[in-house]
Structure formats: C-alpha cells, structure tokens
Design an enzyme around this catalytic site. Structure first.
Site, short mmCIF file in Angstrom:
data_model
loop_
_atom_site.label_atom_id
_atom_site.label_comp_id
_atom_site.label_asym_id
_atom_site.label_seq_id
_atom_site.Cartn_x
_atom_site.Cartn_y
_atom_site.Cartn_z
N ASN A 11 0.94 -1.50 0.30
CA ASN A 11 -0.40 0.18 0.24
C ASN A 11 1.06 1.44 -0.17
O ASN A 11 1.28 1.21 0.90
CB ASN A 11 -0.70 0.22 1.16
CG ASN A 11 -1.79 1.57 1.57
OD1 ASN A 11 -1.80 2.21 0.09
ND2 ASN A 11 -1.96 1.53 2.48
N LYS A 13 -0.14 4.52 -0.48
CA LYS A 13 -0.47 5.89 -0.17
C LYS A 13 -0.39 6.60 -0.73
O LYS A 13 0.03 6.47 -1.86
CB LYS A 13 0.01 5.78 1.94
CG LYS A 13 -0.39 4.48 2.82
CD LYS A 13 0.20 4.73 4.11
CE LYS A 13 -0.26 3.27 5.13
NZ LYS A 13 0.84 3.19 5.93
N HIS A 97 -9.33 0.75 5.21
CA HIS A 97 -8.21 1.23 6.39
C HIS A 97 -8.38 2.57 6.77
O HIS A 97 -9.07 3.42 7.18
CB HIS A 97 -7.04 2.34 5.08
CG HIS A 97 -5.35 2.29 5.38
ND1 HIS A 97 -4.93 2.74 5.69
CD2 HIS A 97 -4.21 1.30 5.06
CE1 HIS A 97 -3.43 2.54 6.51
NE2 HIS A 97 -3.66 1.66 6.08
N GLU A 99 -5.94 4.97 8.06
CA GLU A 99 -6.21 6.50 7.63
C GLU A 99 -7.65 6.99 6.96
O GLU A 99 -7.43 8.04 7.40
CB GLU A 99 -4.66 6.03 6.55
CG GLU A 99 -3.42 6.29 7.25
CD GLU A 99 -2.68 5.26 6.84
OE1 GLU A 99 -2.24 5.67 5.89
OE2 GLU A 99 -1.43 4.59 7.44
N GLU A 171 -5.46 -5.13 10.73
CA GLU A 171 -3.96 -4.17 10.77
C GLU A 171 -4.66 -3.45 11.76
O GLU A 171 -4.53 -2.50 12.46
CB GLU A 171 -4.32 -2.83 9.51
CG GLU A 171 -3.74 -3.74 8.35
CD GLU A 171 -2.57 -3.08 7.56
OE1 GLU A 171 -1.92 -2.91 6.30
OE2 GLU A 171 -3.32 -1.51 7.03
N GLY A 177 3.14 1.95 10.60
CA GLY A 177 3.46 3.03 10.60
C GLY A 177 4.74 3.54 11.94
O GLY A 177 4.96 4.69 12.13
N SER A 217 3.93 -2.36 10.16
CA SER A 217 5.10 -2.31 10.36
C SER A 217 5.54 -4.04 9.77
O SER A 217 6.65 -4.00 10.72
CB SER A 217 5.82 -2.06 11.68
OG SER A 217 5.28 -0.70 12.16
P1 PGA Z 1 3.12 0.24 7.26
O1 PGA Z 1 1.47 0.61 6.30
O2 PGA Z 1 3.68 -0.85 7.13
O3 PGA Z 1 4.14 1.29 7.19
O4 PGA Z 1 3.35 -0.25 9.39
C1 PGA Z 1 0.68 -0.57 6.94
C2 PGA Z 1 -0.44 0.18 6.30
O5 PGA Z 1 -1.08 0.75 6.19
O6 PGA Z 1 -0.85 -0.63 5.23
#
Ligand code: PGA
Length: 254
Positions: A11, A13, A97, A99, A171, A177, A217
């Site tokens: 992803n 983003k 997601h 976010e 997640e 992140g 992560s």
């Molecule tokens: P990350 O993000 O691997 O940077 O933690 C995962 C995601 O938001 O899908």
C-alpha cells in the site's frame, strides 16, 4: 504451500507519482511463485503507469486502487468511480484502511456501502480492520473488530463474496507506520478469532477460504515469522513496499 496461498500487497499511500512508480517496477526483482500473488496499490495518478510497467516488464503483479467512490458517476468533486477504474484495467480495491477511517471520517456504514458497491461492480476487495492501542490495552480488541465487521458479515452481497472476492487485512492501528509490529502470537490469536467469527456467522468452508493478511510495520526482519502462523495469509505492507529492495526481500521470503 499455505492452504490459501500467500498474498503480498503493498500500500503506497500518498507516495510515488508516475515516474517513481515506473522506476520501482523496473527495479523490482520479481519471479513467479506458485500459489503466491504480489499486488501493489499505487496512488490513482500512478495507476496507468503501474499497469503499463508491469505489463511491459512481464511481471505478473496485480495493481489495485486505494479507494473509490460508491456511486458510479455524478456530482462528487474530487472522487474516482468504479467504472473509471475498470476502464483502465483495475480489478482490485483496498477499503476501510484506518487512515481513511481516521483522516477522512469513513465510518462502518460508508465502508460497507463502498464494499457492496465494489463487489457488485465486480471488484475484488481487501477490507482493512484494526483496533487502536487504547482499545487493545482496554481488552476491547475483539469487540472492536467484531463491530467493524458485523454489518459486512450481515450483508448478503458481502456474505456471498467472503472468501471469493472479499478478503481481510488485520491492521492494528498501533502497529501502522510505528515500527512496532504485533508479535506473531498476538497476530495469530487475532487472526484465529476473526476466522472463528466468520465461521460462526458464515460457516467453516467460507472461513477457511477467506484470506486474512496482517499489516502494520511488516519488514523483511519480521515477515517470515508472521507468515509462519497458520491463520496469516500474507502481508499488507506500507513503508517496506516503497523500495524495490525491501519489497523484493519480502517476496523472497514467501
Ligand atoms: P506500514 O503500513 O507497513 O508502514 O506500517 C501498513 C499499512 O498501513 O497498510
């Protein structure tokens, strides 16, 4: 081989415009692996370039969109519809997601509407769910995940698609992140509970067919032990999907 195969999804983003996307796919080491799928969700703007780059490079990598609008057209300034995505050859969408939930006020009813619309338009949906740190510390992980999923499980379109064109990504918000990954034990326990919930609601056969990806992560240093867990069917990767060497390293662990 894992019973449901493995899906490694990146992803991106709001990273990588068209030029960076082309450079990524040109540099990405890729080889076919039986039962494994690689997929990238670039920004809308980079989708045509990504589709072209994987085709030209002979790399069987699926390209999906990070979002879409539930309506097929109309007065929705700034939005992108399913038919537009299909016109350029997109067949997968990422929905729910954290976010989108956190920064764009996407609620379970809105996410359900998008999910149903995407499925009815023939898209494959990867639906993300996850709890915050406060919720985990308060012992609410399962009730939060159940709440995020219950309207989806109750919807006839979604129920019929689970395990076919509807799959999940667990997640934990506290792991996205942050560099803090759920331990394999924590992730496996949650994935098994989710599969149990699906089994109780829709039956064991469907539960067995649903892919549940772990995200938060994921790096080449922790992916192998996560993937070794029986209910973890792949990874949804943010940061480590941006560079060809780290994403290639994840692929080589499958
Ligand atoms: P990350 O993000 O691997 O940077 O933690 C995962 C995601 O938001 O899908």
């Amino acid at each position: 081989m894992k019973p449901r195969g493995v899906l490694l999804a990146g992803n991106w983003k709001m990273n990588h415009g068209p030029a960076a996307a082309r450079g990524f796919f040109e540099a990405l080491p890729w080889s076919g692996k039986e039962g494994a799928i690689m997929r990238i969700y670039p920004s809308f703007l980079a989708l045509p370039t990504a589709l072209d780059a994987v085709k030209t490079g002979g790399k069987k990598i699926e390209i999906g969109a990070q979002n879409f609008h539930a309506e097929k057209s109309g007065a929705f300034t700034g939005e992108v519809s399913g038919p537009m995505l299909q016109e350029i050859g997109i067949r997968q969408v990422l929905l729910g997601h954290s976010e989108r939930r956190q920064y764009f006020a996407e609620t379970p009813p809105l996410i359900l509407k998008k999910t149903v619309s995407a499925l009815q338009q023939g898209f494959e949906v990867l639906l993300c769910i996850g709890e915050t740190l406060d919720e985990r510390n308060g012992g609410q992980t399962l009730s939060v995940l159940t709440h995020q999923l219950e309207s989806t499980l109750a919807d006839p379109t979604c129920a019929a698609a689970f395990g076919k064109t509807l799959h999940l990504a667990y997640e934990p918000v506290w792991a996205i992140g942050t560099g803090v990954t759920a331990t394999p034990t924590q992730a496996q326990e949650t994935h098994a509970s989710l599969r149990g919930l699906i089994s109780r609601t829709l039956g064991q056969d469907i539960a067995n067919a649903v892919r549940i990806l772990y995200g938060g992560s994921v790096t080449p240093a922790n992916f192998a032990e996560l993937l070794a867990c029986p209910d973890i069917d792949g990874g949804l990767v943010g940061g480590a999907s941006l560079k060809p060497d780290s994403f290639g390293a994840l692929w080589s662990l499958i």
